[in-house]
Every structure is written in C-alpha cells, then in structure tokens.
Motif scaffolding. Structure first.
Motif, short mmCIF file in Angstrom:
data_model
loop_
_atom_site.label_atom_id
_atom_site.label_comp_id
_atom_site.label_asym_id
_atom_site.label_seq_id
_atom_site.Cartn_x
_atom_site.Cartn_y
_atom_site.Cartn_z
N ARG A 1 2.43 -6.49 7.96
CA ARG A 1 1.88 -6.44 6.60
C ARG A 1 1.44 -5.03 6.24
O ARG A 1 1.49 -4.63 5.07
CB ARG A 1 0.69 -7.40 6.52
N MET A 2 0.98 -4.27 7.23
CA MET A 2 0.46 -2.93 6.99
C MET A 2 1.56 -1.87 7.00
O MET A 2 1.33 -0.74 6.59
CB MET A 2 -0.59 -2.59 8.05
N LEU A 3 2.73 -2.23 7.50
CA LEU A 3 3.82 -1.27 7.62
C LEU A 3 4.74 -1.35 6.40
O LEU A 3 4.78 -2.38 5.71
CB LEU A 3 4.61 -1.54 8.89
N PRO A 4 5.51 -0.31 6.13
CA PRO A 4 6.44 -0.35 5.00
C PRO A 4 7.47 -1.45 5.21
O PRO A 4 7.82 -1.81 6.34
CB PRO A 4 7.12 1.04 5.05
N PRO A 5 7.99 -2.02 4.12
CA PRO A 5 9.01 -3.06 4.24
C PRO A 5 10.30 -2.51 4.82
O PRO A 5 10.59 -1.31 4.71
CB PRO A 5 9.20 -3.53 2.79
N VAL A 6 11.07 -3.39 5.43
CA VAL A 6 12.37 -3.00 5.99
C VAL A 6 13.38 -2.87 4.86
O VAL A 6 13.46 -3.74 3.99
CB VAL A 6 12.85 -4.05 7.02
N ALA B 1 12.87 6.64 2.52
CA ALA B 1 11.88 7.58 2.00
C ALA B 1 11.01 6.94 0.93
O ALA B 1 9.79 7.17 0.89
CB ALA B 1 12.59 8.82 1.43
N ASP B 2 11.61 6.12 0.08
CA ASP B 2 10.86 5.47 -0.99
C ASP B 2 9.75 4.57 -0.43
O ASP B 2 8.62 4.59 -0.92
CB ASP B 2 11.79 4.66 -1.89
N VAL B 3 10.08 3.77 0.60
CA VAL B 3 9.05 2.87 1.14
C VAL B 3 7.99 3.65 1.91
O VAL B 3 6.81 3.27 1.92
CB VAL B 3 9.67 1.76 2.01
N ILE B 4 8.39 4.74 2.56
CA ILE B 4 7.41 5.58 3.26
C ILE B 4 6.49 6.26 2.25
O ILE B 4 5.27 6.33 2.45
CB ILE B 4 8.12 6.62 4.14
N GLY C 1 3.62 16.65 0.88
CA GLY C 1 4.27 16.10 -0.30
C GLY C 1 5.11 14.89 0.04
O GLY C 1 4.89 14.23 1.07
N TYR C 2 6.07 14.61 -0.82
CA TYR C 2 6.92 13.44 -0.69
C TYR C 2 8.39 13.87 -0.68
O TYR C 2 8.76 14.79 -1.40
CB TYR C 2 6.71 12.47 -1.85
N ALA C 3 9.18 13.17 0.10
CA ALA C 3 10.61 13.45 0.13
C ALA C 3 11.28 12.82 -1.10
O ALA C 3 11.07 11.65 -1.39
CB ALA C 3 11.24 12.89 1.40
N THR C 4 12.08 13.62 -1.81
CA THR C 4 12.81 13.14 -2.98
C THR C 4 14.23 12.79 -2.58
O THR C 4 14.66 13.02 -1.44
CB THR C 4 12.84 14.22 -4.07
N ARG C 5 14.99 12.24 -3.53
CA ARG C 5 16.40 11.96 -3.26
C ARG C 5 17.15 13.25 -2.93
O ARG C 5 18.02 13.25 -2.07
CB ARG C 5 17.04 11.24 -4.44
#
Length: 213
Positions: free
Chosen positions: A76-81, A102-105, A184-188
């Motif tokens: 529940r605490m981890l990103p979805p598969v 990357a989106d779920v992370i 930061g965040y990874a983009t496409r």
C-alpha cells in the motif's frame, strides 16, 4: 473483472459491501501508523486490532496471518506496479515503460516509499528469512513488467549477458536518485535520454544494432 488483493483474496466482495471496505481501510491505516512509528515488527495482530478498533475475527476475514497483513501494508505504501506497453518498436515500448515507472515514482510519497523498503531490510538472523522473503516478493512484483518486456528475443539481446537487475539499476536508478535527493523529477524527455543512452551502450558492447532502431 474483480482483481485480487495483496493477500490473494478477490476484492469483489469488498466492492459490494462498504463495511468490508471500511474495516480493511481501518486495519491498513492502523498497520501503516504502527510501521511508521515502530517498524515492521510493530505491525502485529494485537497492535493493529487495538489501534484500529477492529475485531480480530474481522481482521482474519481480510488476512490469513500477520505476514499477509504486513505485505499488504508495505504494498500500500509503495508505488503501483506499471503495465507493459503494447505496440510500437522495442525502443518506443522501453521508453514508455520507463516513463510509466517514472510517473509512479514521481507521484509516490517518497518518505513512505523509502520507509516501506527499509522495513523489508534484513536486520537480524531470526527475522532475516521472513523479512528477506517479503522483500524478494516485492522485488519480483515490481520487476515483472521488465521481465515481460525482455522476454522477446530482440529485447533479450540488449541484456548482452548481464543480469536484468543490473539493467534495471541503469534504467531506473537515474529516476529514483533525483527523487531521493530532492533534485527534481524525471520527465519523459529524461526517460527517453536514459533509454537511448542504454541502447547506445548495448550497441557498443556488442548487442545487435537493430535492437535500438
């Protein structure tokens, strides 16, 4: 179609009965709070039922044992598969898969995700086998979409004799590092560059050049 829950039981009954949804939510809320305050060992049947005010008999309708309860709490605490993309070239599918990861992370609460992973670390000899088995289960779950993608012969050639775990570190590591450090965040665009760098490196190392087309 009803999906199976973490403990292997179908969720369609919970969807029909709001009381079951509420009781499961309260149990997992309590388990999460105990995990945050005391680590994985704090997530016990007694502790969760006491904090959630849900009866033990009700808990056992959702989870057969404390291992299933802990696994459900961690997942529940981890990103979805993520799902494996279909259609397109191998490069396009790999870019899409890495981007989805990357989106779920990027969307996951990093402090909870990190806590969940740390909670599965082996800490002592007595708990090592149990906790290690749980971590193995989670790792297998999260690498599954990449296993599926790399099953194809042209994709397998990209491994160039390396273990998939090493390839995942090369592909996903640059996504996780910025989140952990707060950079930061990874983009496409970042994911595209990561994949293209990976494909270029495998071509140089002797993998089939056509695989990166």
């Amino acid at each position: 179609m009803a999906m199976s829950s973490t403990d292997g039981r179908p969720d369609h009954d919970d969807d029909v009965d709001p009381r079951k949804v509420r009781s499961r939510t309260r149990l997992l809320d309590a388990a999460t709070a105990l995990l945050e305050s005391g680590g994985l060992d704090a997530v016990t049947i007694d502790g969760v039922t006491r904090l959630s005010h849900v009866a033990r008999t009700t808990l056992y309708r959702h989870f057969d044992n404390v291992v299933q309860l802990r696994a459900a709490t961690l997942e529940r605490m981890l990103p979805p598969v993520v799902q494996v993309p279909v259609g397109g070239t191998l490069r396009e599918r790999l870019i899409e898969l890495v981007t989805r990861q990357a989106d779920v992370i990027n969307d996951a609460p990093m402090h909870l995700t990190t806590l969940a992973w740390l909670a599965t670390a082996e800490r002592d000899e007595a708990a090592g086998a149990r906790v290690g088995s749980l971590r193995h289960r989670l790792i297998e779950q999260y690498r599954k979409p990449f296993d599926e993608l790399f099953e194809a012969p042209e994709a397998r050639a990209l491994l160039a004799g390396r273990e998939l775990a090493a390839v995942l570190a090369q592909l996903i590591g640059p996504i996780i590092f910025p989140r952990l450090t707060g950079i930061g965040y990874a983009t496409r665009a970042d994911c595209t560059r990561i994949v293209d760098d990976f494909l270029a490196a495998t071509a140089v190392s002797g993998a089939k050049p056509a695989a990166s087309a």
